[in-house]
Design an enzyme around this catalytic site. Structure first.
Site, mmCIF file in Angstrom:
data_model
loop_
_atom_site.group_PDB
_atom_site.id
_atom_site.type_symbol
_atom_site.label_atom_id
_atom_site.label_comp_id
_atom_site.label_asym_id
_atom_site.label_seq_id
_atom_site.Cartn_x
_atom_site.Cartn_y
_atom_site.Cartn_z
ATOM 1 N N ASP A 107 87.586 -8.854 88.861
ATOM 2 C CA ASP A 107 88.171 -8.050 89.933
ATOM 3 C C ASP A 107 89.676 -8.227 90.022
ATOM 4 O O ASP A 107 90.329 -7.574 90.830
ATOM 5 C CB ASP A 107 87.518 -8.373 91.273
ATOM 6 C CG ASP A 107 87.700 -9.839 91.676
ATOM 7 O OD1 ASP A 107 88.505 -10.536 91.031
ATOM 8 O OD2 ASP A 107 87.035 -10.270 92.632
ATOM 9 N N ASP A 166 82.688 -11.457 85.299
ATOM 10 C CA ASP A 166 82.458 -12.070 86.597
ATOM 11 C C ASP A 166 81.177 -11.446 87.154
ATOM 12 O O ASP A 166 80.746 -10.387 86.691
ATOM 13 C CB ASP A 166 83.655 -11.774 87.511
ATOM 14 C CG ASP A 166 83.428 -12.264 88.928
ATOM 15 O OD1 ASP A 166 82.937 -13.400 89.085
ATOM 16 O OD2 ASP A 166 83.741 -11.519 89.866
ATOM 17 N N ASP A 207 89.587 -13.911 89.591
ATOM 18 C CA ASP A 207 89.453 -14.063 88.144
ATOM 19 C C ASP A 207 90.796 -13.975 87.421
ATOM 20 O O ASP A 207 90.818 -13.889 86.192
ATOM 21 C CB ASP A 207 88.520 -12.978 87.599
ATOM 22 C CG ASP A 207 87.152 -13.047 88.230
ATOM 23 O OD1 ASP A 207 86.573 -14.144 88.260
ATOM 24 O OD2 ASP A 207 86.669 -12.012 88.717
#
Length: 719
Positions: free
Chosen positions: A593, A379, A597
């Site tokens: 995190d 991410d 996600d």
């Protein structure tokens, strides 16, 4: 002994390894007591051999015999205790086999060999137990961080007018959400809490989080910031409001994770555990069968012990081997001590080493999965970047009022936990702007937020999300400003309300270690390195170019991230997308995190949560948790996992090979005149166990690597 040491689960509150045990029995039966006993038994056994060589005649033989029996008795004390504990639990395991082998060897007239067996068995068990103690030091270090007291404001007292008599010392376990606690400089934060704004002298607050996150510098605090149990106040006196009980604190959850990780087993270890007892019983039964076959079938004598003297070697006659000698030797060499401890010692050592670097493996399965990593997806916000952007500019369009729209933006983001929301609230607080109250708040995944403020709709987020509310005459200008900001690699969101619009410009920085992350991952064979982000194409391209990322995909919703993870796992990319991925299945990891996600983490082969100590989702969802802000620890963790896997493979290969070779030699050699000496079988069996334990302990010294921050360096320790 070895089996018990491995199979006993770590206690939730283990005793410190350095604390001396009390009581003679406790001292004798502790791992260190077993080690000293084994050393004494070994010294006596060596003295027995020396006496036989140095003292001539019957006196030398008698002295050697006495010393061997004393050595045997010491080994038998510890071995019989472990065997009795196993039998009391109706378990027939290695401890029982070894005691039977040692006793039968002595009964057969070979007390020296029996003493050698039990000496090495007790020694390997003691070293293994001490190794297990060392692997629990991560747990012990976390226990040391647990606060022991808290200075609480008595319930009902007013924090603003409280006198000294209104404060009381209590156990941290007595704290409840909502309690106000005072933390002087140098004291430990007793529970997860928020900083109160009525701290007297405004500002000057800071906490040292090095012991938990590895951050080298103290973290500066502001009103309403979160603080965590186990961190140390290094600034002005703090007043905090407890947000959760100590039993649910971030530190306690990390501690629970480490304990659970040490209790979990790899698939190969679960298979070994399942068959260890049936195998031990089979070895015992096979030895009995061999005894009767050699005695009744081959006509071998029962008690005959082969001679390995030079005279016997020069003789043309075949060395006679007794049936009991063959059976005892087979029982010893076929016992799977080294096999049973091959996996858990290496796994626990790797977990302990990783914990010292701020990497929490959730058991052996997580290590095994990470060792197979071939491709990885990141991410962007909060992972490749620090995830704490700050508002650098508010670009009001046309007649729009900057302060009014900042108030609207802060009101829209009042309940959000997103880093952008935090940045907007901080910007409003710094400028003295009060968040506008609203109703009907709604979060639109991947788009933004919306609500009704002052009776009119308000939106904040992407251009697509806010487009319908932007005045027609402002739309081109908003799009032009957005494109300009994004081309510079910054973050921008649009806020719209009551025929006004503004572009909020935010900037973020990449995490430490991110600049060299891709090249280091490539060096260990992990490619492609992919960035999946909900951000716009221009910002994503700027970050990808800066970090030399192989592939990036922008403007993704959570379900889009899952789609790309699945395609990367299968080795495919959509037609026309940048970059190429070789055909074929790739073992793919996702680092995020743990919140937005979560679907992508669940779709990956191995998931890694990165974030602060207070990230609930990262601690609960991921296979592996990174508490360190330095992304350089990611390739280091992959290297450690691969080293652990190679260690386990070496251990198992050595243990199984030695066992098979010596078992065949025992059976075939007894019939061909080249029997395996009992002492050689003992040395081969127990020596293999010692090699396995020591080889696993080498993982504790796995180097940290250049430029990788660690919890041990933050706390002043080193390898």
């Amino acid at each position: 002994m070895s089996t018990l040491a491995v199979q006993s689960a770590p206690s939730p509150k283990p005793a410190l390894a350095d604390a001396p045990p009390s009581g003679l029995w406790t001292r004798l039966t502790s791992p260190r007591g077993e080690l000293y006993s084994a050393i004494l038994a070994g010294v006596l056994l060596l003295a027995s051999l020396i006496a036989r060589w140095v003292i001539d005649g019957d006196g030398g033989r008698e002295a050697a015999l006495v010393l061997a029996w004393v050595s045997l008795a010491i080994g038998l004390f510890h071995g019989a205790r472990a065997a009795w504990e196993s039998l009391a639990q109706l378990t027939f395991d290695i401890d029982v086999l070894m005691v039977i082998g040692g006793v039968l060897a002595a009964v057969m007239g070979a007390p020296g060999e029996g003493a050698l067996l039990l000496f090495l068995f007790v020694l390997s068990g003691a070293l293994e137990a001490l190794a297990m103690q060392r692997t629990t030091r991560a747990v012990e270090a976390l226990h040391k961080l647990m606060p022991t007291k808290a200075h609480r404001l008595r319930p009902g007292a007013d924090p603003a007018s409280a006198s000294e008599s209104d404060w009381e010392w209590v156990q941290p376990e007595q704290l409840a959400p909502g309690d106000v606690v005072r933390v002087p400089p140098g004291e430990t934060i007793p529970a997860d809490a928020k900083v109160l704004s009525d701290n007297g002298d405004e500002g000057g607050w800071a906490v040292n989080q090095a012991s938990l996150t590895g951050e080298s510098l103290p973290r500066t605090l502001h009103a309403a910031d979160d603080v965590y149990a186990g961190t140390i106040n290094v600034g002005n006196p703090l007043r905090i409001r407890v947000s959760r009980p100590v039993s649910e604190s971030s530190l306690q959850r990390v501690l629970n994770l480490v304990i659970e990780a040490q209790q979990q087993r790899e698939p190969v270890q679960r298979l070994i555990d399942r068959f260890s007892q049936p195998y031990a019983i089979s070895v015992m039964l096979l030895s009995i069968v061999v005894f009767f076959v050699w005695w009744l079938g081959f006509g071998a004598p029962v008690w005959a012990t082969p001679s390995f003297s030079s005279a016997a070697a020069e003789s043309d006659t075949r060395t006679e081997v007794g049936a009991l000698y063959v059976a005892i030797t087979l029982l010893i060499v076929a016992s799977p001590c080294a096999v049973i401890i091959s996996t858990p010692t290496a796994t626990l050592a790797a977990i302990s080493r990783a914990a010292r670097m701020g990497v929490l493996f959730k058991g052996g399965q997580a290590i095994e999965r990470l060792s197979r990593l071939q491709a990885i997806c990141f991410d962007k916000t909060g992972t490749l970047t620090v995830g704490r952007p700050s508002v650098s500019q508010i670009h009001a369009v046309g007649w729009s009022d900057e302060e009014s729209l900042l108030s609207v933006a802060a009101g829209l983001e009042q309940e959000s936990t997103h880093p952008i929301a935090d940045a907007i609230r901080r910007a409003a607080a710094e400028r003295g702007v009060t968040p506008a109250p609203g109703t009907q708040h709604e979060f639109v995944p991947g788009r933004g937020v919306q609500a009704v403020i002052a009776g009119k709709p308000a939106r904040l987020g992407t251009l697509k999300h806010t487009h319908d509310l932007i005045p027609v005459c402002f739309r081109n200008k908003v799009q032009e400003v957005l494109q300009s900001v994004q081309e510079r690699g910054n973050i921008a969101v649009v806020v719209v309300h009551d025929q006004q619009a503004a572009v909020v410009v935010l900037s973020d920085i990449v995490r430490p270690g991110a600049e060299r992350l891709v090249s280091r991952l490539h060096q260990i064979g992990v490619r492609p390195v992919v960035m999946l982000t909900g951000d716009n194409e221009h910002t994503a391209a700027a970050v990808a170019k800066k970090l030399d990322i192989d592939l990036f995909f922008a403007q993704l919703l959570p379900e889009d991230k899952v789609h790309h993870v699945e395609r990367i796992k299968s080795g495919q990319t959509a037609s026309g997308e940048p970059g190429t991925i070789p055909d074929g299945r790739r073992f793919t990891g996702v680092i995020g995190d743990g919140v937005n996600d979560a679907p992508a983490l669940a779709a990956s082969d191995v998931s890694i949560g990165i974030g602060s100590i207070g990230s609930d989702a990262a601690l609960e969802t991921a296979d592996i948790v990174l508490l360190n802000d330095d992304l350089g620890v990611v390739p280091w963790a992959v290297g450690l996992a691969r080293r652990a896997r190679r260690t386990i493979l070496f251990n198992l290969t050595l243990a199984v090979s030695a066992m098979v070779v010596m078992a065949i030699w025992t059976l075939v050699g007894s019939r061909t005149g080249a029997p395996l000496p009992l002492w050689a079988g003992v040395l081969g069996h127990e020596g293999g166990t010692l090699v396995v334990v020591l080889n696993s302990l080498l993982l504790l010294a796995y180097p940290s690597g250049t430029g990788v921050a660690s919890l041990e360096s933050a706390s002043g320790n080193s390898d």
